[in-house]
Structures are given as C-alpha cells and as structure tokens.
Motif scaffolding. Structure first.
Motif, mmCIF file in Angstrom:
data_model
loop_
_atom_site.group_PDB
_atom_site.id
_atom_site.type_symbol
_atom_site.label_atom_id
_atom_site.label_comp_id
_atom_site.label_asym_id
_atom_site.label_seq_id
_atom_site.Cartn_x
_atom_site.Cartn_y
_atom_site.Cartn_z
ATOM 1 N N VAL A 61 37.961 67.960 33.540
ATOM 2 C CA VAL A 61 38.849 66.921 34.061
ATOM 3 C C VAL A 61 40.306 67.299 33.791
ATOM 4 O O VAL A 61 41.182 67.118 34.643
ATOM 5 C CB VAL A 61 38.520 65.542 33.451
ATOM 6 N N GLY A 62 40.568 67.843 32.590
ATOM 7 C CA GLY A 62 41.922 68.247 32.240
ATOM 8 C C GLY A 62 42.469 69.306 33.179
ATOM 9 O O GLY A 62 43.621 69.239 33.610
ATOM 10 N N ILE A 63 41.636 70.297 33.522
ATOM 11 C CA ILE A 63 42.057 71.327 34.470
ATOM 12 C C ILE A 63 42.264 70.720 35.851
ATOM 13 O O ILE A 63 43.199 71.075 36.576
ATOM 14 C CB ILE A 63 41.009 72.462 34.529
ATOM 15 N N SER A 64 41.400 69.763 36.210
ATOM 16 C CA SER A 64 41.453 69.157 37.546
ATOM 17 C C SER A 64 42.723 68.352 37.760
ATOM 18 O O SER A 64 43.339 68.422 38.827
ATOM 19 C CB SER A 64 40.229 68.250 37.770
ATOM 20 N N VAL A 65 43.109 67.550 36.760
ATOM 21 C CA VAL A 65 44.268 66.670 36.940
ATOM 22 C C VAL A 65 45.535 67.218 36.300
ATOM 23 O O VAL A 65 46.633 66.731 36.570
ATOM 24 C CB VAL A 65 43.981 65.254 36.384
ATOM 25 N N GLY A 66 45.397 68.231 35.431
ATOM 26 C CA GLY A 66 46.572 68.859 34.833
ATOM 27 C C GLY A 66 47.299 68.001 33.825
ATOM 28 O O GLY A 66 48.450 68.260 33.495
#
Length: 458
Positions: free
Chosen positions: A123-128
């Motif tokens: 999720v962190g990579i997806s939303v930055g």
C-alpha cells in the motif's frame, strides 16, 4: 548550495550558537507548540536575515542567497507537480485500488505480523505516503490485532515498518523525490541504488515478523472484508489496470528521465479511466488538480482513495522551498562552512563521511523532528564531502533516506511520531523496538559505508 559564496566568516562557536538557536526554535515550535513546520522556518529565516544585517551583510546579498537556495530545489518541485497528477490518474484508472485489493487477498491468521508488514509495504508503494498508509490500513490492522488479542506493539511496529518501506521505495513519494532531487540524482537510479540496503532490511524484517507471529489465531477479519468490498464497489479493480506499472518498469529499464516517465504513465492512467467510464474532460482536469474523491460510503476506503492532485503537493512544495531558502541563508552567512571547516578533518574516508551524514540525518530528526529538513540539510551539508572522498551523489541520497526518512517515526516529538501515536493510539516508545525496518536502515547504511560494499565511485 556549496556554490553560494559566504559573505561573512563567523567563528566556530558563534556558528554553533546560531545552529543551536535554530534547532531550539524548530524543536519547541514543532514539538511543543504543535506548529506546522512552515511558520517556524519563516521565523528562522527572519532571524537569520536580522543576524546578517547585524554582521553588515547587504540585504541584496542575503536575498541572492535565499533565491539561490530555493532554486536548488526546483527540479524536485517539478517532479512533485507530476507526482500529484500521477496519483490522481492512477486512482481514477484503477491502478492503485487494484494493487491494494490484491494486497488484502494475502491476509490470513498465520504469519500475521509478516503479512501486515507486507501489505503495508504494498500500500505504501502504491500511494507513496507512509502516513496515509498508517491512517487507513494501519488502523484496520490494529483493530484486527485487538480482536485477535495479540501484541498491539508488534502490530504497530510492522505497520510503521511497512509504511515507511513503501514510502521510501515508491516513485510517488515526496521524500524519495526530495532526496534524489537535492543531490541531483535520477529518481529511478536513486530507488535502484537504495535496494542495496533496503532489500536486506526488508528481508530481515519480514523474517523477524514471521518468527514473532502467533500461530493458530482465530478472527473474523471483518475489517479486511469491508476494505475488499469497498474497493470492489469502485468498479476499478481489473487486472489490466496494472498496465501503467508495466510501462513504468519498461521506461525505467530504458533509463527515461523521471519527469517524462511520470508524465507518460499519468497519461496511461487517464486513458484507463476513459476505457472504464468515459469522463468529461473538465472533470478529469478537476481531479488532476484537486485529486480523486472516493464515494464508496465506507469511511476507511474513501479516506484511502480520496487523495492526489497537483493541489495536494503544494504543502510539501512550500515547505521544501522555505527549507532551502533557510539553507541558502545559512551558506550565505558562512554558518555551515564554519562548522564543516572545523570537523571536515574527521571525514577522510568513505566510512567516516557516510557515518557523519547518517548521524546528521538522525540528529536533525531527533533535535528538530522534521523529516524534510533532515533530508535537505544532510544533503546540502555533505555534497562536497562525498565528492572529496570520491563517492557518487547517489551514495549520499541513499544515506539521506536510510538515516533520514525512516528515522522520523521513531522520534516521539517528531511530525511522524506524533501523528502515528495519535492515529494508532499507541505511544511511539511502545512500538519503537518493533519497527525493525526503520531501525535497520541507519545500521546497514553505516556498515556498508565502512565495508565499501555497494558504494559507487565517481
């Protein structure tokens, strides 16, 4: 900023006093008065101008230093504009919702902490954004942990570790773009180089969370099901919405400039949105500026997907420009040069320079509690030192993230520490021992510095 000529030559003790005064002003304002970083930085800028005038430095020289400092961040600012647009386009096109949905499919009672870490990373990579990840799926996992009657401290540690892994390695992240932009390194080259320290930290952390996970835990996982239902209700979950990621990878492999890459994959995201549901061009333009607004009716899902837009980056851009303006004044007044001249004799090898940069990043985070300043000040202060020992700039940008980005959530009075403790309802000192990924970052970057492994020479 080292090209900025010093217009005064303060003594070492005088420079140290000014530096401590700045740190105290920032720490009290952010940590005690809960001020947003912008206001104390403007206050510090005003104090530095007054100090410069007392030192009989012409205002025109001070103004030139401020402009030169701010201009050093214009490359990162342009990237930030495109990041805001990219996030909106990837949500309206379904890329980000699909990534998150597939992540939730892996949740199960077995290896719970490891799975929490993995999903928060995705999720962190997806939303930055680490804080968005913590405030949405992180809160959900804390509720699940409570229902399972297992350690909330370890769960919080896994959430924070995953969120900051994603933030650190995402091309959508403002800190990642800031670190690469500050020292003039290509965004994707920076991310690739971070893998040398980040991947081992990820693997070690995953193994530790797997070992600590309880076995045979039973729970209904109703919160996760609500997330999945809400994501499906958007109508955006399709395998083909992952096409922008394929384009991103291809363009990265061909070493396309970051700005062009972000623009192309943003266009692909908007194209996918048109395929799924034709939109009025005025509506698309509005979302690209103001961000995507989710209306599934499920609060946590809407909070996760309502984001993006060029407008969302203005807070960060303003902070970056103000911080760089302050840095420009520090160099114009000779304060940074005075301090570095006194201690640069200590930086005679790659290991010592990397250790010094890492400790500076940790120190700024600890004393001031501000993530962006940690990255900016470390980068500007150590550019010349890395060059002197023959190290390429991407080594410095990696250290800035290993000891800057991931350290901020470990400081109870920092911006991230205060936010996370409030959102997850658990003290920073309670989850700190279990944020394995964040703790390993500075350790590994210093170890690799002294071993000489994974370092790139000029």
């Amino acid at each position: 900023m080292f090209r900025i000529e010093a217009k005064s030559n303060p003594r070492f003790l005088e420079a140290c006093f000014i530096t401590l005064l700045i740190i105290a002003t920032m720490a009290i304002s952010i940590g005690y008065l809960k001020a947003t970083p912008h206001i104390p930085i403007i206050l510090v800028i005003s104090l530095l101008i007054a100090y410069g005038l007392l030192k009989k430095v012409p205002f025109r020289e001070l103004e030139s230093g401020m402009v030169a400092g701010a201009s050093a961040g214009l490359g990162a600012v342009f990237i930030f504009f495109f990041i805001g647009i990219l996030i909106s386009s990837w949500i309206m096109g379904g890329t980000i919702p699909t990534l998150i949905y597939y992540g939730f499919l892996t949740v199960s009672p077995s290896f719970f902490f490891a799975i929490v870490f993995l999903i928060c990373s995705i999720v962190g990579i997806s939303v930055g954004s680490s804080l968005t990840t913590v405030a949405t799926v992180g809160v959900a996992f804390m509720g699940i942990a409570g229902a399972m009657d297992i350690s909330l401290a370890i769960t919080a540690g896994a959430i924070v570790s995953g969120a900051f892994f994603g933030d650190k390695m995402s091309p959508l992240s403002d800190t990642t773009n800031l670190a690469s932009g500050t020292v003039g390194v290509d965004l994707f080259e920076h991310i690739k180089n971070m893998g040398w320290t980040t991947i081992p930290a990820f693997v070690i952390s995953f193994a530790l969370y797997a070992l600590l996970s309880p076995s045979g835990a039973n729970t209904s996982f109703e919160t996760v099901e609500q997330f999945k239902i809400g994501l499906l209700s958007t109508g955006l979950i399709h395998w083909y919405t992952l096409l922008p990621i394929v384009v991103l990878v291809i363009m990265t492999l061909y070493k396309a400039p970051a700005l062009i890459t972000l623009a192309v994959v943003s266009i692909v995201g908007v194209g996918l949105a048109y395929i799924q549901e034709p939109l009025a061009l005025s509506h698309v333009f509005n979302m690209l500026f103001n961000g995507y607004v989710s209306d599934t009716g499920i609060k946590d899902v809407d909070a996760l997907l309502t984001r993006g837009g060029l407008n969302s980056m203005l807070f960060t851009i303003a902070l970056v420009l103000l911080a760089l303006t302050m840095g420009g004044l520090l160099f114009t007044l000779g304060i940074i040069q005075s301090i570095l001249a006194k201690i640069e004799s200590l930086f005679t090898s790659a290991g010592s320079v990397i250790t010094g940069a890492a400790l500076t990043g940790i120190g700024v985070n600890t004393l001031i509690g501000e993530q962006y300043l940690s990255i900016l000040l470390t980068g500007e202060a150590f550019k010349a030192q890395f060059a002197k020992v023959g190290l390429a700039p991407k080594n410095l940008s990696r250290v800035m993230e290993d000891a800057g980005t991931v350290v901020n959530p470990l400081v109870p009075w920092s911006v991230c520490g205060i936010f996370i403790a409030s959102v997850l309802d658990i003290p920073t000192t309670t989850y700190l021992p279990f944020t394995f990924f964040c703790l390993l970052g500075p350790v590994l970057t210093i170890l690799f510095g002294w071993s000489g492994k994974t370092l790139t020479k000029l």
